[in-house]
Design an enzyme around this catalytic site. Sequence first.
Site, PDB file in Angstrom:
ATOM      1  N   ASP A  81      14.813 -14.921 -18.164  1.00  0.00           N
ATOM      2  CA  ASP A  81      13.806 -14.907 -17.414  1.00  0.00           C
ATOM      3  C   ASP A  81      13.993 -13.994 -16.784  1.00  0.00           C
ATOM      4  OD1 ASP A  81      12.129 -15.761 -15.330  1.00  0.00           O
ATOM      5  OD2 ASP A  81      12.285 -18.074 -15.314  1.00  0.00           O
ATOM      6  N   ASP A  92       6.254 -13.007 -13.504  1.00  0.00           N
ATOM      7  CA  ASP A  92       7.667 -13.162 -13.756  1.00  0.00           C
ATOM      8  C   ASP A  92       7.043 -14.260 -15.470  1.00  0.00           C
ATOM      9  OD1 ASP A  92       9.335 -15.251 -14.378  1.00  0.00           O
ATOM     10  OD2 ASP A  92       9.077 -16.372 -12.220  1.00  0.00           O
ATOM     11  N   HIS A 165       5.083 -22.579 -10.117  1.00  0.00           N
ATOM     12  CA  HIS A 165       5.165 -22.142  -8.576  1.00  0.00           C
ATOM     13  C   HIS A 165       3.609 -20.852  -8.471  1.00  0.00           C
ATOM     14  CE1 HIS A 165       7.272 -18.366  -9.557  1.00  0.00           C
ATOM     15  NE2 HIS A 165       7.851 -19.205 -10.275  1.00  0.00           N
ATOM     16  N   HIS A 173       7.742 -18.315  -4.826  1.00  0.00           N
ATOM     17  CA  HIS A 173       7.412 -19.271  -4.861  1.00  0.00           C
ATOM     18  C   HIS A 173       7.065 -19.793  -3.331  1.00  0.00           C
ATOM     19  CE1 HIS A 173       9.932 -21.212  -7.827  1.00  0.00           C
ATOM     20  NE2 HIS A 173      10.791 -19.902  -7.585  1.00  0.00           N
ATOM     21  N   GLU A 198       6.337 -22.885 -16.201  1.00  0.00           N
ATOM     22  CA  GLU A 198       7.263 -22.856 -16.567  1.00  0.00           C
ATOM     23  C   GLU A 198       7.622 -24.063 -16.925  1.00  0.00           C
ATOM     24  OE1 GLU A 198      10.566 -21.209 -14.612  1.00  0.00           O
ATOM     25  OE2 GLU A 198       8.920 -21.137 -12.807  1.00  0.00           O
ATOM     26  N   GLU A 291       7.951 -19.058 -20.390  1.00  0.00           N
ATOM     27  CA  GLU A 291       7.372 -19.348 -19.295  1.00  0.00           C
ATOM     28  C   GLU A 291       6.246 -18.071 -18.846  1.00  0.00           C
ATOM     29  OE1 GLU A 291       9.083 -17.924 -15.378  1.00  0.00           O
ATOM     30  OE2 GLU A 291       7.975 -18.030 -14.146  1.00  0.00           O
TER      31      GLU A 291
HETATM   32 MN    MN Z   1      10.280 -17.248 -14.340  1.00  0.00          MN
HETATM   33 MN    MN Z   2       9.051 -18.821 -12.029  1.00  0.00          MN
END
Ligand code: MN
Ligand code: MN
Length: 306
Positions: A81, A92, A165, A173, A198, A291
């Site tokens: 990640d 992300d 998020h 976030h 995700e 994600e």
């Molecule tokens: Mn992530």
């Molecule tokens: Mn994330």
Amino acid sequence: MIESSEKAGQIVSEVRSEAIKLIKDGLPIIELTEFVEKSIIKKGGFPAFPCNVSINEIAAHYTSPPGDTNTIKAGDLVKLDLGAHVNGYIGDSAISVLVDGYEDKDDYPIERAEENLELIQAASDGLDAAISTVRAGISLSEIGSAVEDAITKHGFKPVANLTGHSLTQWNLHAGISVPSVKEKNGHILEEGDIIAIEPFATNGIGYVTDMPQSYIFKYLRERPLRVAHAKKVLRNIKSEFKNLPFAQRWFLDDFEVNRLHSSLRLLSQHMIIYPYNVLKEKENGIVSQKEHTVLVESDGCKILTE
Ligand code: MN
Ligand code: MN
């Protein structure tokens, strides 16, 4: 700015593809985290958070502590990640892989490999299902419902207490939580929103729980502090990372590791910084994740980390 978000997404996508090729039996985790973070910088971004490498029943928030000796092993289900930011605008993304070489292990039945591969597929299907529902005007409960249906079709559970998020400048976030399970959530997505979706899938009970370790932190709030060393560490955190998560490894040029460790502990105890505990599946089920960061559009969405 959308250009910065797009560039961050592009960097994440390129580094993700390069990093996947490195994942093999025997690779020290710290080599992977450092490769990812250095590659992001080489491409003109900054890490938006420490590269997470979470293995098997560890669901999230593992990054290498200084001097990490842990390695990746054949048959591990590795979740990589990573996040990059450009001027604070964040991409992300995460992917799961099953590490090659398990065929030669006596204690690794083929059924286990098949189940791991299906877990990886389940998270991927969950993400696809979510992405195909996203457009301006839908509620978040529609996303949760799509993810849960796609994952349970494989006979697995989505992890209920891990969510996607919203993302805004310097804020990983940013207030909205994107569910992976059916729940009442009337929040409506708007055109221009940027969200990370995700889903996590597991053959366990479908919840994660804190482990005692924390290797990732973020700045929370100012509070009175007397210890000079901790004050110095805090100044460094605020100027370099603002509210974005960081790792102990990132300070080793400026601070001695043991003093750094005690200052971070002090800052956590005073709730000046927040420690992200490593998260593991509650019943030690294996966990997969996928994600993407997407831009919400009037008639769909654009994947920024494709
Ligand atoms: Mn992530
Ligand atoms: Mn994330």
